[in-house]
Design an enzyme around this catalytic site. Structure first.
Site, PDB file in Angstrom:
ATOM      1  N   ARG A  73       0.858  -1.197   0.000  1.00 32.25           N
ATOM      2  CA  ARG A  73       0.000   0.000   0.000  1.00 32.25           C
ATOM      3  C   ARG A  73       0.887   1.238   0.000  1.00 32.25           C
ATOM      4  NH1 ARG A  73      -3.992  -0.097   4.908  1.00 32.25           N
ATOM      5  NH2 ARG A  73      -5.166  -1.661   3.748  1.00 32.25           N
ATOM      6  N   ARG A 142      -2.253   6.691   9.589  1.00 32.81           N
ATOM      7  CA  ARG A 142      -2.203   6.184   8.204  1.00 32.81           C
ATOM      8  C   ARG A 142      -2.295   7.345   7.205  1.00 32.81           C
ATOM      9  NH1 ARG A 142      -4.362   0.741   8.095  1.00 32.81           N
ATOM     10  NH2 ARG A 142      -3.611  -0.312   9.950  1.00 32.81           N
ATOM     11  N   LYS A 207      -4.395   1.199  14.808  1.00 32.89           N
ATOM     12  CA  LYS A 207      -4.346   2.104  13.658  1.00 32.89           C
ATOM     13  C   LYS A 207      -5.017   3.443  13.991  1.00 32.89           C
ATOM     14  CE  LYS A 207      -6.635  -0.818  11.021  1.00 32.89           C
ATOM     15  NZ  LYS A 207      -7.528  -1.489  10.053  1.00 32.89           N
ATOM     16  N   LYS A 209      -6.573   7.131  11.976  1.00 35.54           N
ATOM     17  CA  LYS A 209      -6.894   7.686  10.654  1.00 35.54           C
ATOM     18  C   LYS A 209      -7.393   9.128  10.735  1.00 35.54           C
ATOM     19  CE  LYS A 209      -7.952   3.154   8.837  1.00 35.54           C
ATOM     20  NZ  LYS A 209      -8.968   2.258   8.265  1.00 35.54           N
ATOM     21  N   CYS A 427     -15.274  -3.404  -0.870  1.00 33.59           N
ATOM     22  CA  CYS A 427     -13.905  -3.635  -0.415  1.00 33.59           C
ATOM     23  C   CYS A 427     -13.284  -4.752  -1.242  1.00 33.59           C
ATOM     24  CB  CYS A 427     -13.902  -3.995   1.063  1.00 33.59           C
ATOM     25  SG  CYS A 427     -14.482  -5.676   1.344  1.00 33.59           S
ATOM     26  N   CYS A 433      -7.775 -10.903   0.690  1.00 34.68           N
ATOM     27  CA  CYS A 433      -7.932 -10.479   2.081  1.00 34.68           C
ATOM     28  C   CYS A 433      -8.075 -11.693   2.997  1.00 34.68           C
ATOM     29  CB  CYS A 433      -9.142  -9.554   2.236  1.00 34.68           C
ATOM     30  SG  CYS A 433      -9.380  -9.100   3.964  1.00 34.68           S
ATOM     31  N   CYS A 472     -16.655  -8.606   5.158  1.00 34.17           N
ATOM     32  CA  CYS A 472     -16.671  -8.927   6.593  1.00 34.17           C
ATOM     33  C   CYS A 472     -17.047  -7.643   7.329  1.00 34.17           C
ATOM     34  CB  CYS A 472     -15.305  -9.469   7.039  1.00 34.17           C
ATOM     35  SG  CYS A 472     -14.127  -8.198   7.512  1.00 34.17           S
ATOM     36  N   CYS A 476     -14.233  -1.847   5.650  1.00 29.92           N
ATOM     37  CA  CYS A 476     -13.247  -1.152   4.808  1.00 29.92           C
ATOM     38  C   CYS A 476     -13.866  -0.263   3.727  1.00 29.92           C
ATOM     39  CB  CYS A 476     -12.291  -2.157   4.182  1.00 29.92           C
ATOM     40  SG  CYS A 476     -11.319  -3.048   5.410  1.00 29.92           S
TER      41      CYS A 476
HETATM   42 FE1  SRM Z   1      -9.342  -2.028   5.835  1.00 26.95          FE
HETATM   43  C1  SRM Z   1      -8.017  -4.624   7.509  1.00 26.95           C
HETATM   44  C2  SRM Z   1      -8.388  -3.363   2.948  1.00 26.95           C
HETATM   45  C3  SRM Z   1      -9.967   0.926   4.357  1.00 26.95           C
HETATM   46  C4  SRM Z   1     -11.200  -1.044   8.566  1.00 26.95           C
HETATM   47  N1  SRM Z   1      -8.308  -3.678   5.329  1.00 26.95           N
HETATM   48  C5  SRM Z   1      -7.796  -4.624   6.186  1.00 26.95           C
HETATM   49  C6  SRM Z   1      -6.901  -5.624   5.446  1.00 26.95           C
HETATM   50  C7  SRM Z   1      -5.511  -5.114   5.502  1.00 26.95           C
HETATM   51  C8  SRM Z   1      -7.015  -7.096   5.945  1.00 26.95           C
HETATM   52  C9  SRM Z   1      -6.020  -7.572   6.979  1.00 26.95           C
HETATM   53  O1  SRM Z   1      -5.843  -6.930   8.020  1.00 26.95           O
HETATM   54  O2  SRM Z   1      -5.442  -8.626   6.737  1.00 26.95           O
HETATM   55  C10 SRM Z   1      -7.526  -5.504   4.051  1.00 26.95           C
HETATM   56  C11 SRM Z   1      -6.618  -5.857   2.882  1.00 26.95           C
HETATM   57  C12 SRM Z   1      -7.417  -6.435   1.742  1.00 26.95           C
HETATM   58  C13 SRM Z   1      -6.632  -6.648   0.511  1.00 26.95           C
HETATM   59  O3  SRM Z   1      -6.447  -7.814   0.116  1.00 26.95           O
HETATM   60  O4  SRM Z   1      -6.226  -5.674  -0.127  1.00 26.95           O
HETATM   61  C14 SRM Z   1      -8.090  -4.102   4.096  1.00 26.95           C
HETATM   62  N2  SRM Z   1      -9.102  -1.327   4.023  1.00 26.95           N
HETATM   63  C15 SRM Z   1      -8.797  -2.060   2.926  1.00 26.95           C
HETATM   64  C16 SRM Z   1      -8.996  -1.264   1.650  1.00 26.95           C
HETATM   65  C17 SRM Z   1      -8.013  -1.620   0.547  1.00 26.95           C
HETATM   66  C18 SRM Z   1     -10.452  -1.442   1.180  1.00 26.95           C
HETATM   67  C19 SRM Z   1     -10.761  -0.955  -0.196  1.00 26.95           C
HETATM   68  O5  SRM Z   1     -11.413  -1.723  -0.891  1.00 26.95           O
HETATM   69  O6  SRM Z   1     -10.403   0.160  -0.582  1.00 26.95           O
HETATM   70  C20 SRM Z   1      -8.857   0.160   2.218  1.00 26.95           C
HETATM   71  C21 SRM Z   1      -7.423   0.622   2.227  1.00 26.95           C
HETATM   72  C22 SRM Z   1      -7.327   2.007   2.748  1.00 26.95           C
HETATM   73  C23 SRM Z   1      -5.958   2.619   2.622  1.00 26.95           C
HETATM   74  O7  SRM Z   1      -5.546   2.869   1.508  1.00 26.95           O
HETATM   75  O8  SRM Z   1      -5.336   2.884   3.657  1.00 26.95           O
HETATM   76  C24 SRM Z   1      -9.335  -0.061   3.647  1.00 26.95           C
HETATM   77  N3  SRM Z   1     -10.313  -0.337   6.409  1.00 26.95           N
HETATM   78  C25 SRM Z   1     -10.566   0.725   5.594  1.00 26.95           C
HETATM   79  C26 SRM Z   1     -11.559   1.571   6.177  1.00 26.95           C
HETATM   80  C27 SRM Z   1     -12.157   2.824   5.537  1.00 26.95           C
HETATM   81  C28 SRM Z   1     -11.458   4.075   5.968  1.00 26.95           C
HETATM   82  O9  SRM Z   1     -10.416   4.024   6.627  1.00 26.95           O
HETATM   83  O10 SRM Z   1     -11.946   5.141   5.641  1.00 26.95           O
HETATM   84  C29 SRM Z   1     -11.916   0.986   7.384  1.00 26.95           C
HETATM   85  C30 SRM Z   1     -13.017   1.489   8.340  1.00 26.95           C
HETATM   86  C31 SRM Z   1     -12.636   2.698   9.110  1.00 26.95           C
HETATM   87  C32 SRM Z   1     -11.932   2.338  10.375  1.00 26.95           C
HETATM   88  O11 SRM Z   1     -10.724   2.101  10.332  1.00 26.95           O
HETATM   89  O12 SRM Z   1     -12.596   2.246  11.417  1.00 26.95           O
HETATM   90  C33 SRM Z   1     -11.122  -0.207   7.530  1.00 26.95           C
HETATM   91  N4  SRM Z   1      -9.531  -2.712   7.776  1.00 26.95           N
HETATM   92  C34 SRM Z   1     -10.392  -2.228   8.715  1.00 26.95           C
HETATM   93  C35 SRM Z   1     -10.359  -3.068   9.872  1.00 26.95           C
HETATM   94  C36 SRM Z   1     -11.183  -2.879  11.164  1.00 26.95           C
HETATM   95  C37 SRM Z   1     -10.549  -1.898  12.089  1.00 26.95           C
HETATM   96  C38 SRM Z   1     -11.239  -1.818  13.427  1.00 26.95           C
HETATM   97  O13 SRM Z   1     -11.164  -0.789  14.071  1.00 26.95           O
HETATM   98  O14 SRM Z   1     -11.831  -2.809  13.856  1.00 26.95           O
HETATM   99  C39 SRM Z   1      -9.444  -4.112   9.585  1.00 26.95           C
HETATM  100  C40 SRM Z   1      -9.056  -5.284  10.501  1.00 26.95           C
HETATM  101  C41 SRM Z   1      -8.168  -4.872  11.638  1.00 26.95           C
HETATM  102  O15 SRM Z   1      -7.615  -3.783  11.687  1.00 26.95           O
HETATM  103  O16 SRM Z   1      -8.017  -5.711  12.524  1.00 26.95           O
HETATM  104  C42 SRM Z   1      -8.951  -3.862   8.262  1.00 26.95           C
HETATM  105 FE1  SF4 Z   2     -11.129  -7.672   4.079  1.00 26.99          FE
HETATM  106 FE2  SF4 Z   2     -13.192  -7.274   5.657  1.00 26.99          FE
HETATM  107 FE3  SF4 Z   2     -11.727  -5.202   4.886  1.00 26.99          FE
HETATM  108 FE4  SF4 Z   2     -13.285  -6.379   3.172  1.00 26.99          FE
HETATM  109  S1  SF4 Z   2     -13.977  -5.314   5.019  1.00 26.99           S
HETATM  110  S2  SF4 Z   2     -11.128  -5.828   2.806  1.00 26.99           S
HETATM  111  S3  SF4 Z   2     -13.210  -8.484   3.789  1.00 26.99           S
HETATM  112  S4  SF4 Z   2     -11.030  -6.841   6.167  1.00 26.99           S
END
Ligand code: SRM
Ligand code: SF4
Length: 573
Positions: A73, A142, A207, A209, A427, A433, A472, A476
Site C-alpha cells: 500500500r 495512516r 491504527k 486515521k 472492499c 484479504c 466482513c 473497509c
Molecule cells: Fe481495511 C483490515 C483493505 C480501508 C477497517 N483492510 C484490512 C486488510 C488489511 C485485511 C487484513 O488486516 O489482513 C484488508 C486488505 C485487503 C486486501 O487484500 O487488499 C483491508 N481497508 C482495505 C482497503 C483496501 C479497502 C478498499 O477496498 O479500498 C482500504 C485501504 C485504505 C488505505 O488505503 O489505507 C481499507 N479499512 C478501511 C476503512 C475505511 C477508511 O479508513 O476510511 C476501514 C473502516 C474505518 C476504520 O478504520 O474504522 C477499515 N480494515 C479495517 C479493519 C477494522 C478496524 C477496526 O477498528 O476494527 C481491519 C481489521 C483490523 O484492523 O483488525 C482492516
Molecule cells: Fe477484508 Fe473485511 Fe476489509 Fe473487506 S472489510 S477488505 S473483507 S477486512
C-alpha cells in the site's frame, strides 16, 4: 479491562523500532512467507503478508505451501500523484504485482501479488518515483485523506497542503524502512538518539486515521475517522479555520455487541496554525489512554466512550495549549464524487472517472491501465484518487480535453447511467484479504445488475442511492455509512443494513440477516417499491427507510445494535 498487554504490544516493544528480523526473513529461501512477528511489523512498512485464497484448497490437497504474496500500500496524502508517478506505479504493477492497480477508500494505491523475493526491488522502484509506503498500515497514523473537490481548486489547495503537513508531522521517524528496503545498511551511531518523539517504542495501541473535509462535499466520510478537520469558510471566499472531529470508526465483529461502528463527535473549532498541535495532542492522548490489552477495544472511539468526551477534550487542550472555540455551523450535501467534467482555474478542467470498486486492469474490451498510461503520457496536470475508489484527471487544458475523454470512454471509465452504481463501493475481500468471510469486489457488480433491474421496474434508475459492500464486518468500504450496507457474514451470505444519511452524518441499522443473492434482492425490492410510491419530494432513500418504518434511526455507536423501532417488511422477522 485486563492489564496484560496484547501480543502485538510485545512484538512492537521487542522490535527495535520496527526492525524485528524482517531483513533476515527476506533472505530465507525455503518459504515465500516471513515469520509471524515480522508479518505484524511489515504492516508499519506498508505491506501485508497474504495468500491467494482461491488456491488454498488445491495447495492444501497437494500438501504445498500456501500461495504467499504481499499486498503493498503506497502512502499518498490526499491521493495526488504526478503523471510520472502514475506511470511508475503502473509499471511496477505490471512488473512485480498482479498487473492490476487498486484504488482504495483512503486515496491510495494497493498492489497485490508481490512475492517476497521482489519486495526490495518493488520498494526501491516506489522510492525512485519519490513515493514510499511508510505507515500506510500498522499502529500509526495512516494515509491522511482530503476532499478531492475538483470544482473548488482554492479550497482543495489548502486542504491538500494541510494533509501533507499532518502526514509528515506524524510520520514514524525510525530509519528501519530505509535500512531494510533501500540502503541495506544500519546507520552506525544512531542508536542513542530518541527515535520516535511522538510515538515512543510501542507506537499507538491501534491504527489511526485522519481526514480533511471541505464542505459541501463529505467525500472523505469525515465521521468515520479517528480525527477530522472540517473547513469553515470566512464568508468572503477565505478560510476561517477548522471544526475538529474525534472518535469515528467503522470496525466491529459479528455477534460481539461490545464492538460497534461509531460516528465522530465535533469537539470544537481551531485556527489553521493550531491544526498540527491538535493533531499531535489527539494522537498522544490516544497513545497514552488507549487500550493496549484488547485490540478489539483499542481504537480511539472506545477510548472516548470509556473516558468521556469532555475529559478527552480537556486533555487535548491541556497538551496542545490550544483552547478550542465553539464549533461553527457546517453543512454537507453528499459523500459521493462529482463525475464528468468540472471547471478548474485558468481554463483547465477536471475529469472524474468511475472505477468499478477501485480495480484498474486491462480486461478484454476495456484496456483501462493502457488507457490511463496513454493519458499520463500526454497529461501535465495531476491524477487524484478519490476516497470513493475513483480517479480524477485533474487540471487538463482545454486543448487536451477531447483526447483524454476519448481515451477514458474507450476504456469504459466514464460514469455509468445508474444512480445506484455511480454511488457504489466494495472492499477487496477475496481472494487476497485474509479476513474476508464472503466475496465483495468480485460480487457487487452482479448484485448491482439484479438491483438495477428492480429499480428500473420502479422507475428509480437515475436516483442516487449509496450502496456499499464489504466481505466482513471490519468496514473497509465504510458500509455502515451507506444508505444500503451489505456486509459479509459467511460464504455467499450477507447482512443488510438500511437508513444511513446521504451526506454521511448518520449510520444505518440492521434490516435483515444472513441473506443470499436472492434474499438480498427480495428484501430490497419492496423497499424500493415503497420508496417509489410514498417518498416525499426530494426525500433521500436512507431518510425514507426511517420515516417509513423499515428501520429505526441509529444515533451513535452504542445505539447501532439497539433493537428499536418497527421494522416494516423485515425479511425473516
Ligand atoms: Fe481495511 C483490515 C483493505 C480501508 C477497517 N483492510 C484490512 C486488510 C488489511 C485485511 C487484513 O488486516 O489482513 C484488508 C486488505 C485487503 C486486501 O487484500 O487488499 C483491508 N481497508 C482495505 C482497503 C483496501 C479497502 C478498499 O477496498 O479500498 C482500504 C485501504 C485504505 C488505505 O488505503 O489505507 C481499507 N479499512 C478501511 C476503512 C475505511 C477508511 O479508513 O476510511 C476501514 C473502516 C474505518 C476504520 O478504520 O474504522 C477499515 N480494515 C479495517 C479493519 C477494522 C478496524 C477496526 O477498528 O476494527 C481491519 C481489521 C483490523 O484492523 O483488525 C482492516
Ligand atoms: Fe477484508 Fe473485511 Fe476489509 Fe473487506 S472489510 S477488505 S473483507 S477486512
Amino acid at each position: 479491562m485486563s492489564d496484560e498487554l496484547s501480543r502485538n504490544e510485545r512484538i512492537k516493544e521487542a522490535s527495535d523500532y520496527l526492525r524485528g528480523t524482517i531483513a533476515e526473513g527476506l533472505g530465507e529461501e525455503v518459504t515465500g512467507a516471513i515469520v509471524e512477528d515480522d508479518a505484524q511489523l511489515v504492516k508499519f512498512h506498508g505491506m501485508y503478508l497474504q495468500d491467494d485464497r482461491d488456491l488454498r484448497p488445491e495447495r492444501t490437497r497437494k500438501r504445498m505451501e500456501k500461495a504467499f504474496a504481499f499486498m503493498i500500500r503506497v502512502r499518498i496524502p490526499g491521493g495526488v500523484l504526478k503523471p510520472s508517478q502514475w506511470l511508475a506505479l503502473d509499471e511496477i504493477a505490471r512488473t512485480y504485482a498482479n498487473g492490476s492497480m487498486r484504488m482504495t477508500t483512503r486515496q491510495t494505491v494497493q498492489l497485490h501479488g508481490v512475492i517476497k523475493f521482489n519486495l526490495r526491488a518493488t520498494l526501491q522502484a516506489i522510492d525512485r518515483a519519490l513515493l514510499n509506503t511508510i505507515a500506510a498500515c500498522g499502529d500509526v497514523n495512516r494515509n491522511v485523506i482530503c476532499s478531492v473537490l475538483p470544482e473548488q481548486s482554492g479550497a482543495h489547495a489548502t486542504a491538500i497542503e494541510l494533509a501533507r503537513a499532518i502526514s509528515d508531522h506524524l510520520l514514524p521517524r525510525t530509519p528501519a524502512y530505509r535500512e531494510i528496503w533501500l540502503d541495506g545498511e544500519r546507520i552506525v551511531g544512531g542508536e542513542q538518539e530518541v527515535v520516535e518523539p511522538i510515538y515512543g517504542k510501542t507506537y499507538l495501541p491501534r491504527k489511526f486515521k485522519i481526514a480533511i473535509a471541505v464542505p459541501p462535499s463529505n467525500d472523505v466520510d469525515i465521521f468515520a475517522h479517528d480525527l477530522g478537520f472540517i473547513a469553515v469558510s470566512d464568508g468572503a471566499g477565505g478560510l476561517a479555520g477548522w471544526n475538529v472531529t474525534v472518535g469515528g470508526g467503522m470496525g466491529m465483529t459479528h455477534g460481539e455487541p461490545d464492538t460497534y461502528p461509531r460516528i465522530a463527535d465535533v469537539i470544537g473549532f481551531c485556527a489553521t496554525a493550531e491544526v498540527l498541535k491538535i493533531a499531535e495532542a489527539v494522537v498522544t492522548v490516544q497513545r497514552d489512554w488507549g487500550d493496549r490489552a484488547n485490540r478489539k477495544h483499542a481504537r480511539l472511539k472506545y477510548t472516548i466512550e470509556d473516558r468521556g468526551l469532555d475529559a478527552f477534550r480537556a486533555e487535548v487542550e491541556r497538551r496542545s495549549g490550544v483552547t478550542l472555540g465553539a464549533a461553527r455551523p457546517f453543512a454537507f450535501t453528499s459523500t459521493g464524487d462529482r463525475y464528468g467534467w468540472s471547471e478548474a482555474t485558468q481554463g483547465r478542467g477536471h475529469l472524474t472517472l468511475f472505477v468499478q470498486n477501485g480495480r484498474l486492469a486491462d480486461r478484454p474490451g476495456a484496456a483501462q491501465l493502457s488507457a490511463l498510461r496513454a493519458i499520463a503520457r500526454i497529461h501535465d496536470g495531476e491524477f487524484r484518487i478519490t476516497p470513493n475508489q475513483n480517479l480524477v484527471i485533474a487540471n487538463v487544458p482545454t486543448s487536451r480535453q477531447a483526447e483524454i475523454e476519448r481515451l477514458a470512454r474507450e476504456a469504459g471509465l466514464l460514469a455509468p447511467w445508474s444512480g445506484l452504481r455511480r454511488n457504489s463501493m466494495a472492499c477487496v475481500a477475496l481472494p487476497t484479504c485474509g479476513l474476508a468471510l464472503a466475496e465483495s469486489e468480485r460480487y457487487l457488480p452482479q448484485l448491482l445488475d439484479a438491483l438495477e433491474a428492480r429499480l428500473a421496474a420502479h422507475g428509480l434508475s437515475a436516483d442516487d442511492i449509496v450502496i456499499r459492500m464489504t466481505g466482513c464486518p471490519n468496514g473497509c468500504a465504510r458500509p455502515y455509512l451507506a444508505e444500503i450496507g451489505v456486509v459479509g457474514k459467511g460464504p455467499g451470505r450477507y447482512n443488510l443494513y438500511l437508513g444511513a444519511a446521504f451526506d454521511g452524518t448518520r449510520m444505518n441499522k440492521l434490516f435483515a440477516e444472513d441473506l443470499d443473492h436472492e434474499g438480498l434482492v427480495k428484501a430490497l425490492d419492496p423497499v424500493f417499491a415503497a420508496y417509489a410510491r410514498e417518498r416525499d419530494p426530494g426525500e433521500r432513500f436512507g431518510d425514507f427507510c426511517i420515516r417509513a418504518g423499515f428501520v429505526a434511526a441509529t444515533r451513535n455507536g452504542r445505539d447501532f445494535h439497539a433493537e428499536v423501532g418497527n421494522r416494516r417488511g423485515r425479511a425473516g422477522a
